[in-house]
Design an enzyme around this catalytic site. Structure first.
Site, PDB file in Angstrom:
ATOM      1  N   SER A 111       0.727  -1.252   0.077  1.00 17.46           N
ATOM      2  CA  SER A 111       0.063  -0.167   0.015  1.00 17.46           C
ATOM      3  C   SER A 111       0.967   1.112   0.000  1.00 17.46           C
ATOM      4  O   SER A 111       1.872   1.302   0.566  1.00 17.46           O
ATOM      5  CB  SER A 111      -0.835  -0.122   1.194  1.00 17.46           C
ATOM      6  OG  SER A 111      -1.582   1.157   1.299  1.00 17.46           O
ATOM      7  N   TYR A 120      -1.935  -0.510  10.041  1.00 17.88           N
ATOM      8  CA  TYR A 120      -1.950  -0.878   8.905  1.00 17.88           C
ATOM      9  C   TYR A 120      -1.060  -0.486   8.130  1.00 17.88           C
ATOM     10  O   TYR A 120      -0.269  -1.365   7.282  1.00 17.88           O
ATOM     11  CB  TYR A 120      -3.285  -0.296   8.203  1.00 17.88           C
ATOM     12  CG  TYR A 120      -3.588  -0.742   6.810  1.00 17.88           C
ATOM     13  CD1 TYR A 120      -4.046  -1.984   6.380  1.00 17.88           C
ATOM     14  CD2 TYR A 120      -3.114   0.144   5.707  1.00 17.88           C
ATOM     15  CE1 TYR A 120      -4.346  -2.389   5.119  1.00 17.88           C
ATOM     16  CE2 TYR A 120      -3.535  -0.319   4.401  1.00 17.88           C
ATOM     17  CZ  TYR A 120      -3.959  -1.544   4.064  1.00 17.88           C
ATOM     18  OH  TYR A 120      -4.046  -1.873   2.677  1.00 17.88           O
TER      19      TYR A 120
END
Length: 247
Positions: free
Chosen positions: A142, A156
């Site tokens: 990501s 995350y």
């Protein structure tokens, strides 16, 4: 034919990737954790376009379930040629000072341990050193690994930083064994994961802050994944493609 395993393939980027890889001629293993209806729909969509697919239930953060999933693949009688580590979770937007150990560990279990376990089992089957035919792995990271996601998902983001390190290290470890390992780093993509963070409309809220002024589609990420798995990327390993609209 050869098998491509896509984890977290019942929705979003995983689903788009599964559909695209089926068109490329793979037998696609559609991994899912809970939603058998959604996974079956992906398998049926692949069959409808003339492809071959199977659904495999497994929580990738659970070692026993990962082992069972790969054993099921072995019984298919086709070599595992590609792995797309895509399954990932996040929780309600939060500052670090409000995070619990339980939440942090759950994120790391799925997003990091799960990737390690699937890579481990894939390498055992692909490596020339173990009699395999070689293969390719793409880890879905990501843009958060670069940006940190302050005030929202630092846990995350940290898990995706670990995925980047795994990608680099494993690529070097198996480069001489016929296995390529690369990563993609999506940014703001229209998927259901934002609802898990408590803001389904997050992409639309922040799209104007991106250089390209829009969010991305799962299919745009899938195209990059499919290219990295293909022979067109035969000299590419340890690399990342950022799909973040310029951010």
């Amino acid at each position: 034919m050869a098998i491509a395993l896509v984890t977290g393939a019942s929705r979003g980027i995983g689903k788009a990737t599964a559909l695209l890889l089926a068109k490329a001629g793979y037998t696609v293993a559609v991994n899912y954790r809970h939603n058998i209806v959604a996974a079956t729909a992906v398998v049926n969509a692949i069959a409808a376009q003339g492809g071959k697919a199977l659904a495999l239930r497994a929580d990738v953060g659970d070692e026993a379930q990962v082992m069972a999933m790969f054993s099921a693949l072995d019984r298919e009688g086709e070599p595992l040629a590609s792995l797309v580590n895509n399954a990932g979770i996040l929780f309600q937007q939060s500052r670090v000072e409000d995070l619990t150990a339980a939440r942090i560990n759950q994120v790391l279990s799925t997003n990091v341990t799960g990737y390690f376990l699937c890579c481990r089992e894939a390498v055992k089957r692909m490596s020339h050193r173990r009699g395999g035919q070689g293969g390719a792995i793409v880890n879905v990271s990501s843009a958060a690994s670069r940006l940190g996601s302050p005030g929202e998902y630092v846990d995350y983001a940290a898990s995706k930083g670990a995925v980047d390190s795994l990608t680099i290290g494993l690529s070097l470890e198996v480069a001489a064994e016929g296995i390529r390992v690369n990563g993609v780093r999506p940014g703001l993509i229209y998927t259901d994961i934002h609802a898990s963070g408590g803001e389904p409309g997050r992409v639309d809220r922040v799209a104007a802050s991106l250089p390209m002024q829009r969010g991305g589609q799962p299919e745009e990420v899938a195209e990059a994944i499919a290219w990295l798995l293909s022979d067109s990327a035969s000299y590419v390993t340890g690399s990342f493609i950022d799909l973040a609209g310029g951010k």
